[in-house]
Enzyme design. Structure first.
Site, PDB file in Angstrom:
ATOM      1  N   ASP A  96       0.827  -1.205   0.000  1.00 56.30           N
ATOM      2  CA  ASP A  96       0.000   0.000   0.000  1.00 56.30           C
ATOM      3  C   ASP A  96       0.869   1.267   0.000  1.00 56.30           C
ATOM      4  OD1 ASP A  96      -2.538  -1.347   0.099  1.00 56.30           O
ATOM      5  OD2 ASP A  96      -2.025  -1.921   2.143  1.00 56.30           O
ATOM      6  N   GLY A  97       2.078   1.142   0.570  1.00 59.02           N
ATOM      7  CA  GLY A  97       2.990   2.285   0.642  1.00 59.02           C
ATOM      8  C   GLY A  97       3.392   2.787  -0.737  1.00 59.02           C
TER       9      GLY A  97
HETATM   10  P1  ADP Z   1       5.686  -2.861   2.190  1.00 57.57           P
HETATM   11  O1  ADP Z   1       4.231  -3.230   2.189  1.00 57.57           O
HETATM   12  O2  ADP Z   1       6.544  -4.058   2.333  1.00 57.57           O
HETATM   13  O3  ADP Z   1       5.995  -1.788   3.137  1.00 57.57           O
HETATM   14  P2  ADP Z   1       5.651  -0.950  -0.020  1.00 57.57           P
HETATM   15  O4  ADP Z   1       5.607  -1.226  -1.487  1.00 57.57           O
HETATM   16  O5  ADP Z   1       4.468  -0.383   0.604  1.00 57.57           O
HETATM   17  O6  ADP Z   1       6.029  -2.324   0.704  1.00 57.57           O
HETATM   18  O7  ADP Z   1       6.914  -0.032   0.166  1.00 57.57           O
HETATM   19  C1  ADP Z   1       7.456   0.425   1.320  1.00 57.57           C
HETATM   20  C2  ADP Z   1       8.355   1.625   1.061  1.00 57.57           C
HETATM   21  O8  ADP Z   1       9.402   1.294   0.165  1.00 57.57           O
HETATM   22  C3  ADP Z   1       7.654   2.801   0.429  1.00 57.57           C
HETATM   23  O9  ADP Z   1       7.406   3.761   1.417  1.00 57.57           O
HETATM   24  C4  ADP Z   1       8.651   3.355  -0.582  1.00 57.57           C
HETATM   25  O10 ADP Z   1       9.004   4.670  -0.270  1.00 57.57           O
HETATM   26  C5  ADP Z   1       9.879   2.520  -0.390  1.00 57.57           C
HETATM   27  N1  ADP Z   1      10.602   2.246  -1.648  1.00 57.57           N
HETATM   28  C6  ADP Z   1      10.119   2.120  -2.894  1.00 57.57           C
HETATM   29  N2  ADP Z   1      11.099   1.804  -3.781  1.00 57.57           N
HETATM   30  C7  ADP Z   1      12.259   1.752  -3.058  1.00 57.57           C
HETATM   31  C8  ADP Z   1      13.628   1.464  -3.380  1.00 57.57           C
HETATM   32  N3  ADP Z   1      13.994   1.165  -4.633  1.00 57.57           N
HETATM   33  N4  ADP Z   1      14.523   1.483  -2.372  1.00 57.57           N
HETATM   34  C9  ADP Z   1      14.147   1.748  -1.095  1.00 57.57           C
HETATM   35  N5  ADP Z   1      12.873   2.029  -0.731  1.00 57.57           N
HETATM   36  C10 ADP Z   1      11.933   2.036  -1.684  1.00 57.57           C
END
Ligand code: ADP
Ligand code: MG
Length: 450
Positions: free
Chosen positions: A173-174
Site C-alpha cells: 500500500d505504501g
Molecule cells: P511494504 O508493504 O513491504 O511496506 P511498499 O511497497 O508499501 O512495501 O513499500 C514500502 C516503502 O518502500 C515505500 O514507502 C517506498 O518509499 C519505499 N521504496 C520504494 N522503492 C524503493 C527502493 N527502490 N529502495 C528503497 N525504498 C523504496
C-alpha cells in the site's frame, strides 16, 4: 449445425452467446466458456487463439488458450474483434455487431511501477508471474522499477496523464500511497487523481488489494489481482484528507494509532520476515502492556441519506467540509460531534474492510461508501482479552467483543498526549492533533464493478 471451424483436428461450431463462447462438437457435446474467464483473442491468418484465465480448485486464476482455425480469414478476423470487445465489455448491453467491427481497438498501454524492496523483495518476480495476463488482454505494460523511497511520488508528479490508460503498482500500500501523494501535489491534481490505478500485492501491507478482491468474490492471489485490473474498468475509490498542524497527506486506506501503529512501525526492524514481522512485533507489544492516552472526536454518521460522490472541479484546492481549522481544534469540537476519551488499548480507522491483508477490521466497510470506520477499545483490557482480540482480527470476530466500539463517520480528529507516530497507509505521520475527512470517490481504481 454449421461447423465452420476446426479445433484439435475436429470440426466444430463456434458461437458467441450472451453467457460466453460456445464450442460444439455435435448436438450433445457442447462447452461454454463464460465471458468472465475470457481475456481476448488473436487472429493469425486462418488461426484464432482465444486467451482465457479460468481458476483452479483453490480459486487461483491461470492462463490457458483455445486454438481454432477456419479457412474463412474474414471470419477469423471478425471473431477476433468481437471476442476482444466482449471480453472487456458487457455482452448484454454491447453495441450492435457492425458497430463493434468498425471500431478500431486502440492499443491499451499502462505503466507498471514495481517496488523491488517491497515485502520480502519479490515484487519483480511476482510481476513476471502475472505479466502474461496483461499480454493476453492485449495490454502493453511499460515497466519501471522504483529506485529509492519517494521515487514513485516523483514519477507521478511528472507523469504525462495522456500517455497511459492506467498505472499499476506492484508493491504494498505504501507504493500506491506514494503515487497518490505525487498526483495530489500537481497543479492539475483534480484531473491527475482520476488517473485509474491498479494494485498487485507485492508488499507486506496489502490491505487495498485484499479489500478489492473480497468485494468481487475472487481469491487473494497475484494472478487474480492482475485479472481484476485487465478485466476491469475505472471504479471510484474514497480518499481521505489526513492532516496534522503542518502537513496534509491523502490516504486511501487507514490510520493506525496505539498498538497497531507501534506494531506496524516497529516491525520495520523485522522486514526480512515478510508478513510474519507484524506477528513478532505484536507479541512483543502485547507483553509490554503499554496504554495510549488521548481523545477522539467524530461526526456521527447520518445513516438516513447516502453520501454524495466527490465533485471534481478545475483548479480549486481540496478543502474538507466538516473539519474545523486545526489550530482551533484543541479547544472545542464542532457542534454535534461526539467525543471519547482514552486510555486506549486499540485504535485503527479504515475506509476499507481490510486495512491489511490479514485483518478483517471493518466487515461493513466498502472502498466507495464515503465512510470511515474507527475501531477502538477505549479502556484498559486484560492481557488475555487483548490477545484474544488481536487473534480474532483475522476473521472479523473482534467486533463481537463488548469492549470493541465501531464508529462510522465521515470526519474525525485525534488528540494524543503522547508524541508518537501514527501509521497512515503504512507511512509515518506525527503531530499531537490529527484530523481526517473522507471524500467519496475522489480517486479511481481498476477493478470489476465493486
Ligand atoms: P511494504 O508493504 O513491504 O511496506 P511498499 O511497497 O508499501 O512495501 O513499500 C514500502 C516503502 O518502500 C515505500 O514507502 C517506498 O518509499 C519505499 N521504496 C520504494 N522503492 C524503493 C527502493 N527502490 N529502495 C528503497 N525504498 C523504496
Ligand atoms: Mg469506506
Amino acid at each position: 449445425m454449421s461447423k465452420q471451424w476446426e479445433h484439435a483436428g475436429c470440426s466444430v461450431s463456434l458461437k458467441l452467446l450472451d453467457n460466453g463462447i460456445q464450442i460444439a462438437w455435435d448436438e450433445e457435446d457442447v462447452e461454454v466458456t463464460s465471458w468472465r474467464d475470457v481475456l481476448g483473442a488473436t487472429a493469425k491468418e486462418s488461426e484464432l487463439t482465444i486467451d482465457l484465465s479460468p481458476y483452479n480448485k483453490h480459486g487461483q486464476r491461470f492462463l490457458e488458450n483455445i486454438v481454432v482455425c477456419s479457412q474463412d480469414k474474414a471470419l477469423v478476423k471478425r471473431y477476433e474483434a468481437l471476442i476482444c470487445y466482449y471480453a472487456r465489455h458487457d455482452f448484454i448491453n454491447a453495441l450492435p455487431e457492425e458497430e463493434i467491427l468498425t471500431k478500431i481497438e486502440v492499443e491499451r498501454k499502462c505503466l507498471v511501477l514495481i517496488n523491488p524492496v517491497g515485502g520480502t523483495g519479490n515484487a519483480l518476480k511476482m510481476f513476471k508471474q502475472v505479466k502474461g495476463i496483461f499480454k493476453a488482454a492485449r495490454i502493453n505494460a511499460i515497466v519501471k522499477l522504483t529506485e529509492h523511497a519517494g521515487h514513485a511520488t516523483e514519477l507521478a508528479m511528472e507523469l504525462d496523464l495522456k500517455l497511459y490508460e492506467f498505472v499499476v503498482c506492484v508493491g504494498g500500500d505504501g507504493l500506491l500511497s506514494e503515487v497518490v501523494q505525487g498526483l495530489m501535489k500537481r497543479k492539475d491534481w483534480s484531473d491527475a487523481i482520476q488517473l485509474p490505478l491498479g494494485i498487485i500485492p507485492g508488499g507486506s501491507g496489502n490491505g487495498l488489494a485484499k479489500s478489492m478482491i473480497k468485494h468481487v468474490k475472487e481469491e487473494f492471489y497475484p494472478e487474480n489481482c492482475a485479472y481484476l485490473i485487465v478485466k476491469g474498468s475505472p471504479q471510484p475509490i474514497d480518499m481521505m484528507t489526513t492532516r496534522n498542524e503542518t502537513e496534509t497527506f491523502i490516504s486511501f486506506l487507514s490510520l493506525a494509532w496505539a498498538f497497531i501503529a507501534d506494531v506496524d512501525l516497529d516491525s520495520e526492524t523485522y522486514r526480512f520476515l515478510g508478513g510474519l514481522r507484524f506477528t513478532v512485533s505484536a507479541v512483543a507489544k502485547v507483553l509490554s502492556r503499554k496504554r495510549w492516552y488521548g481523545t477522539v472526536s467524530y461526526l456521527p454518521a447520518d445513516n438516513a441519506s447516502s453520501v454524495s460522490q466527490y465533485q471534481h472541479k478545475d483548479g480549486t484546492v481540496l478543502t474538507p467540509n466538516f473539519l474545523p481549522p486545526i489550530q482551533k481544534a484543541k479547544d472545542s469540537v464542532p457542534k454535534g460531534w461526539k467525543t471519547i476519551k482514552g486510555p486506549f488499548s486499540f485504535f485503527w480507522a479504515t475506509s476499507a474492510a481490510y486495512p491489511s491483508s490479514d485483518c478483517y477490521l471493518a466487515p461493513q466497510a466498502h472502498i466507495n461508501d464515503g465512510y470511515i470506520y474507527i475501531v477502538v477499545v477505549p479502556e484498559n483490557v486484560s492481557l488475555l482479552t487483548q490477545a484474544k482480540l488481536l487473534l480474532s482480527l483475522e476473521t472479523g470476530k473482534h467486533v463481537e467483543y463488548p469492549q470493541v466500539q465501531v464508529i462510522k463517520t465521515r470526519a474525525y480528529q485525534l488528540h494524543r498526549d503522547d508524541s508518537e507516530y501514527v501509521s497512515v497507509d503504512g507511512e509515518r505521520l506525527s503531530g499531537s492533533t490529527i484530523q481526517v475527512e473522507i471524500h467519496r470517490g475522489l480517486g479511481r481504481i481498476m477493478s470489476l464493478p465493486l
